[in-house]
Design a protein around this motif. Structure first.
Motif, mmCIF file in Angstrom:
data_model
loop_
_atom_site.group_PDB
_atom_site.id
_atom_site.type_symbol
_atom_site.label_atom_id
_atom_site.label_comp_id
_atom_site.label_asym_id
_atom_site.label_seq_id
_atom_site.Cartn_x
_atom_site.Cartn_y
_atom_site.Cartn_z
ATOM 1 N N GLN A 104 23.704 3.130 3.096
ATOM 2 C CA GLN A 104 22.646 4.125 3.266
ATOM 3 C C GLN A 104 22.958 5.016 4.463
ATOM 4 O OE1 GLN A 104 18.682 2.773 4.229
ATOM 5 N NE2 GLN A 104 17.804 4.786 3.835
ATOM 6 N N ALA A 105 23.378 4.405 5.551
ATOM 7 C CA ALA A 105 23.723 5.184 6.743
ATOM 8 C C ALA A 105 24.970 6.039 6.490
ATOM 9 C CB ALA A 105 23.950 4.250 7.927
ATOM 10 N N CYS A 151 22.961 -6.882 0.908
ATOM 11 C CA CYS A 151 21.983 -6.420 1.899
ATOM 12 C C CYS A 151 22.712 -5.718 3.042
ATOM 13 C CB CYS A 151 21.168 -7.610 2.410
ATOM 14 S SG CYS A 151 19.899 -7.201 3.615
ATOM 15 N N ILE A 152 23.756 -6.323 3.534
ATOM 16 C CA ILE A 152 24.530 -5.741 4.628
ATOM 17 C C ILE A 152 25.217 -4.456 4.154
ATOM 18 C CG2 ILE A 152 26.552 -6.104 6.112
ATOM 19 C CD1 ILE A 152 25.672 -9.141 6.082
ATOM 20 N N ALA A 153 25.865 -4.517 2.995
ATOM 21 C CA ALA A 153 26.547 -3.333 2.458
ATOM 22 C C ALA A 153 25.555 -2.209 2.183
ATOM 23 C CB ALA A 153 27.312 -3.694 1.181
ATOM 24 N N ILE A 171 15.899 0.591 4.268
ATOM 25 C CA ILE A 171 15.574 0.442 2.849
ATOM 26 C C ILE A 171 16.840 0.205 2.026
ATOM 27 C CG2 ILE A 171 15.572 2.887 2.161
ATOM 28 C CD1 ILE A 171 12.765 0.519 1.214
ATOM 29 N N GLY A 172 17.969 0.753 2.505
ATOM 30 C CA GLY A 172 19.241 0.494 1.826
ATOM 31 C C GLY A 172 19.601 -0.978 1.845
ATOM 32 N N ALA A 173 19.359 -1.625 2.963
ATOM 33 C CA ALA A 173 19.608 -3.063 3.077
ATOM 34 C C ALA A 173 18.677 -3.842 2.150
ATOM 35 C CB ALA A 173 19.418 -3.516 4.523
ATOM 36 N N ILE A 223 13.978 8.632 8.732
ATOM 37 C CA ILE A 223 15.091 8.152 7.914
ATOM 38 C C ILE A 223 14.975 8.765 6.527
ATOM 39 C CG2 ILE A 223 16.144 6.121 6.867
ATOM 40 C CD1 ILE A 223 15.147 4.580 9.374
ATOM 41 N N LYS A 224 16.068 9.367 6.077
ATOM 42 C CA LYS A 224 16.107 9.990 4.759
ATOM 43 C C LYS A 224 16.277 8.925 3.693
ATOM 44 C CE LYS A 224 18.420 14.053 6.576
ATOM 45 N NZ LYS A 224 19.670 14.816 6.554
#
Length: 161
Positions: A124-125, A117-119, A2-4, A159-160
Motif C-alpha cells: 500500500q505504501a 499482512c506485512i506485504a 488498511i493494506g496490511a 492516507i490514500k
C-alpha cells in the motif's frame, strides 16, 4: 494500515492451506480478519489516542493489546510468527501492483495471513493505493469497530486508499 488489514484477510484462508501459485480467489468464502488485523488496529488506536500516554510506553501498548484480545479472543492468536520469520520473505519491489504483491506473498506458503499482512502494508505504501474492488471486498469483512478505527486513522494521517 488498511493494506496490511486486507493482506491479512486475503491470506487468512491460505494460512493452513497454502497455495504455490499466484492464481487464486482473493476473497474466498471463509476469509476473515485474524489476530494480525486485531493487533494492527490496536496499535492504530493507541497512536490515535496517544494523548493518554507517550508513544513509547510499553505498558500502554500492552493495555491496548489486552483490550483488543478481550474483544476478539477467537481471531487466531497463537505462536505462528516463527513460521513467517523462517520463510523466504517477500520482496514487494518484485511485484507489479498491490494485488500482485499479495499473491506473491501468499504463494510463498507458511503463515500466509501474517506474510500477506506485512506485504499488504508495504505494498500500500509502495504503490500508494489499493484497487477499489479489493478495498470494497476487504472492508466488508470487518466489523463496525475495526472499520471506524481504520477510517479515523486514515483521515487523521491523510492516507490514500
Amino acid at each position: 494500515m488498511i493494506g496490511a488489514v486486507f493482506g491479512d484477510i486475503i491470506g487468512s484462508i491460505y494460512e493452513w492451506h497454502n497455495v504455490k501459485t499466484e492464481e487464486f480467489d482473493l476473497f474466498p468464502i471463509g476469509s476473515k480478519f485474524t489476530d494480525d488485523t486485531v493487533l494492527s488496529v490496536a496499535v492504530a488506536n493507541k497512536i490515535l489516542n496517544q494523548n493518554y500516554a507517550t508513544i513509547n510506553n510499553k505498558a500502554v501498548y500492552a493495555m491496548w493489546y489486552k483490550q483488543y484480545y478481550k474483544r476478539y479472543p477467537n481471531a487466531g492468536f497463537g505462536e505462528m510468527f516463527s513460521s513467517w520469520a523462517n520463510s523466504d520473505g517477500i520482496q514487494v519491489q518484485e511485484s507489479e501492483s498491490y494485488e500482485d504483491a499479495i499473491r506473491k506473498a501468499i504463494s510463498i506458503g507458511g503463515d500466509s495471513d501474517t506474510i500477506a499482512c506485512i506485504a499488504g502494508g508495504i505494498a500500500q505504501a509502495y504503490y500508494g493505493s489499493i484497487p477499489q474492488e479489493i478495498y470494497d471486498r476487504g472492508i466488508a469483512k470487518l466489523d463496525v469497530g475495526l472499520r471506524m478505527t481504520l477510517k479515523e486513522f486514515e483521515e487523521k494521517y491523510n492516507i490514500k486508499r
